[in-house]
Design a protein around this motif. Sequence first.
Motif, PDB file in Angstrom:
ATOM      1  N   ARG A   4      -5.092   2.450   3.471  1.00  0.00           N
ATOM      2  CA  ARG A   4      -4.115   3.042   2.556  1.00  0.00           C
ATOM      3  C   ARG A   4      -4.630   2.998   1.117  1.00  0.00           C
ATOM      4  N   TRP A   5      -5.221   1.854   0.747  1.00  0.00           N
ATOM      5  CA  TRP A   5      -5.797   1.733  -0.597  1.00  0.00           C
ATOM      6  C   TRP A   5      -6.909   2.759  -0.783  1.00  0.00           C
ATOM      7  N   ALA A   6      -7.750   2.940   0.241  1.00  0.00           N
ATOM      8  CA  ALA A   6      -8.846   3.899   0.157  1.00  0.00           C
ATOM      9  C   ALA A   6      -8.317   5.323   0.002  1.00  0.00           C
ATOM     10  N   PHE A   7      -7.255   5.641   0.725  1.00  0.00           N
ATOM     11  CA  PHE A   7      -6.674   6.980   0.594  1.00  0.00           C
ATOM     12  C   PHE A   7      -6.085   7.186  -0.799  1.00  0.00           C
ATOM     13  N   GLN A  12      -6.640   9.731  -6.107  1.00  0.00           N
ATOM     14  CA  GLN A  12      -6.758   9.624  -7.560  1.00  0.00           C
ATOM     15  C   GLN A  12      -8.052  10.251  -8.070  1.00  0.00           C
ATOM     16  N   LEU A  13      -9.100  10.132  -7.280  1.00  0.00           N
ATOM     17  CA  LEU A  13     -10.400  10.686  -7.661  1.00  0.00           C
ATOM     18  C   LEU A  13     -10.555  12.152  -7.230  1.00  0.00           C
ATOM     19  N   ASP A  14      -9.531  12.671  -6.578  1.00  0.00           N
ATOM     20  CA  ASP A  14      -9.499  14.076  -6.160  1.00  0.00           C
ATOM     21  C   ASP A  14     -10.689  14.432  -5.265  1.00  0.00           C
ATOM     22  N   VAL A  15     -10.937  13.575  -4.278  1.00  0.00           N
ATOM     23  CA  VAL A  15     -12.088  13.818  -3.405  1.00  0.00           C
ATOM     24  C   VAL A  15     -11.705  14.525  -2.103  1.00  0.00           C
ATOM     25  N   PHE A  16     -10.421  14.610  -1.809  1.00  0.00           N
ATOM     26  CA  PHE A  16     -10.005  15.189  -0.536  1.00  0.00           C
ATOM     27  C   PHE A  16      -9.866  16.702  -0.644  1.00  0.00           C
ATOM     28  N   THR A  17     -10.381  17.386   0.348  1.00  0.00           N
ATOM     29  CA  THR A  17     -10.185  18.830   0.433  1.00  0.00           C
ATOM     30  C   THR A  17      -8.834  19.103   1.092  1.00  0.00           C
ATOM     31  N   THR A  18      -8.369  20.329   0.975  1.00  0.00           N
ATOM     32  CA  THR A  18      -7.118  20.710   1.627  1.00  0.00           C
ATOM     33  C   THR A  18      -7.209  20.494   3.130  1.00  0.00           C
ATOM     34  N   GLU A  19      -8.353  20.814   3.697  1.00  0.00           N
ATOM     35  CA  GLU A  19      -8.532  20.638   5.140  1.00  0.00           C
ATOM     36  C   GLU A  19      -8.428  19.175   5.535  1.00  0.00           C
ATOM     37  N   GLN A  20      -8.986  18.281   4.723  1.00  0.00           N
ATOM     38  CA  GLN A  20      -8.915  16.853   5.031  1.00  0.00           C
ATOM     39  C   GLN A  20      -7.474  16.343   4.938  1.00  0.00           C
ATOM     40  N   LEU A  21      -6.732  16.819   3.941  1.00  0.00           N
ATOM     41  CA  LEU A  21      -5.333  16.415   3.816  1.00  0.00           C
ATOM     42  C   LEU A  21      -4.511  16.949   4.977  1.00  0.00           C
ATOM     43  N   MET A  22      -4.819  18.156   5.424  1.00  0.00           N
ATOM     44  CA  MET A  22      -4.126  18.709   6.578  1.00  0.00           C
ATOM     45  C   MET A  22      -4.382  17.853   7.814  1.00  0.00           C
ATOM     46  N   GLN A  23      -5.621  17.442   7.996  1.00  0.00           N
ATOM     47  CA  GLN A  23      -5.959  16.598   9.139  1.00  0.00           C
ATOM     48  C   GLN A  23      -5.215  15.273   9.067  1.00  0.00           C
ATOM     49  N   GLY A  24      -5.146  14.708   7.862  1.00  0.00           N
ATOM     50  CA  GLY A  24      -4.432  13.443   7.699  1.00  0.00           C
ATOM     51  C   GLY A  24      -2.946  13.589   7.968  1.00  0.00           C
ATOM     52  N   ALA A  25      -2.351  14.666   7.470  1.00  0.00           N
ATOM     53  CA  ALA A  25      -0.914  14.882   7.644  1.00  0.00           C
ATOM     54  C   ALA A  25      -0.555  15.154   9.093  1.00  0.00           C
ATOM     55  N   GLN A  26      -1.441  15.800   9.815  1.00  0.00           N
ATOM     56  CA  GLN A  26      -1.128  16.219  11.170  1.00  0.00           C
ATOM     57  C   GLN A  26      -1.546  15.231  12.253  1.00  0.00           C
ATOM     58  N   GLY A  27      -2.485  14.325  11.937  1.00  0.00           N
ATOM     59  CA  GLY A  27      -2.976  13.532  13.049  1.00  0.00           C
ATOM     60  C   GLY A  27      -3.400  12.100  12.768  1.00  0.00           C
ATOM     61  N   VAL A  36       1.960  10.646   3.080  1.00  0.00           N
ATOM     62  CA  VAL A  36       1.431  10.888   1.737  1.00  0.00           C
ATOM     63  C   VAL A  36       0.496  12.095   1.723  1.00  0.00           C
ATOM     64  N   CYS A  37      -0.235  12.322   2.800  1.00  0.00           N
ATOM     65  CA  CYS A  37      -1.092  13.512   2.850  1.00  0.00           C
ATOM     66  C   CYS A  37      -0.231  14.770   2.798  1.00  0.00           C
ATOM     67  N   ALA A  38       0.887  14.756   3.492  1.00  0.00           N
ATOM     68  CA  ALA A  38       1.795  15.895   3.430  1.00  0.00           C
ATOM     69  C   ALA A  38       2.345  16.080   2.022  1.00  0.00           C
ATOM     70  N   GLU A  39       2.697  14.980   1.380  1.00  0.00           N
ATOM     71  CA  GLU A  39       3.200  15.061  -0.003  1.00  0.00           C
ATOM     72  C   GLU A  39       2.123  15.598  -0.939  1.00  0.00           C
ATOM     73  N   TRP A  40       0.895  15.145  -0.777  1.00  0.00           N
ATOM     74  CA  TRP A  40      -0.184  15.597  -1.657  1.00  0.00           C
ATOM     75  C   TRP A  40      -0.463  17.077  -1.472  1.00  0.00           C
ATOM     76  N   LEU A  41      -0.191  17.590  -0.282  1.00  0.00           N
ATOM     77  CA  LEU A  41      -0.399  19.015  -0.037  1.00  0.00           C
ATOM     78  C   LEU A  41       0.577  19.887  -0.823  1.00  0.00           C
ATOM     79  N   LEU A  42       1.635  19.286  -1.355  1.00  0.00           N
ATOM     80  CA  LEU A  42       2.583  20.046  -2.164  1.00  0.00           C
ATOM     81  C   LEU A  42       1.916  20.631  -3.405  1.00  0.00           C
ATOM     82  N   ARG A  43       0.814  20.019  -3.824  1.00  0.00           N
ATOM     83  CA  ARG A  43       0.140  20.482  -5.042  1.00  0.00           C
ATOM     84  C   ARG A  43      -0.800  21.648  -4.782  1.00  0.00           C
ATOM     85  N   THR A  44      -0.985  22.007  -3.529  1.00  0.00           N
ATOM     86  CA  THR A  44      -1.890  23.115  -3.245  1.00  0.00           C
ATOM     87  C   THR A  44      -1.206  24.429  -3.611  1.00  0.00           C
TER      88      THR A  44
END
Length: 202
Positions: A4-7, A12-27, A36-44
């Motif tokens: 969780r800390w790593a995520f 914060q460092l904006d290293v995740f792509t949209t595809e990576q956040l989608m993978q996190g939110a879905q699986g 949180v991945c789903a929440e972060w996708l709100l900014r896309t």
Amino acid sequence: RVRRWAFELGHQLDVFTTEQLMQGAQGDVDPWIRAVCAEWLLRTPDPGVLAALLDAGFVEARLVAVTRVPDTSLSDDALSVLLVDRAPRVRDQARWRAHRRGWDVAGFYRRTLTDGTALPSVVVACLSGLAWTGDERDIDAAVSRLQHPSGQVRAAAVGTVEARATSGEAVSEVEMTLDAEEYTVTFADIDGAVFNVRGCAS
């Protein structure tokens, strides 16, 4: 906690792509990370990204999507599916969206219940929805399912009777329909009285 800390740090460092956040939110195996991945996708900027989460396998992603997806990206067909979602929290938000569109939500649930091939999960969603949006007309539909093979359907039927009947009606309707055998459902009616309702478990 380390993941969780790593995520959090990665976000914060904006290293995740949209595809990576989608993978996190879905699986992802961690429900916190899925949420949180789903929440972060709100900014896309692409509203289609959130729409893609409407049928995600985990409730966290579907809940964020149905709450925050723009109206233009939420089709009537998708909203209809969400109204009978297996997760109560998702159904709550779907009802709110449907009311905003001027839908007759109780009418939707009544029509769906007439489908004799509906899965037990759909019947549960409809009965639970009518407990919130229906009226005394829905008591018969609930009572007719008090001997359904699915225990979840029977429990939802009891809840609808409880919500839509007076105390006397609730007790008489349930007692006339259930066999006093193997299980007990305890509920409080609208007047606050508590009843034990016994019946056959599947």
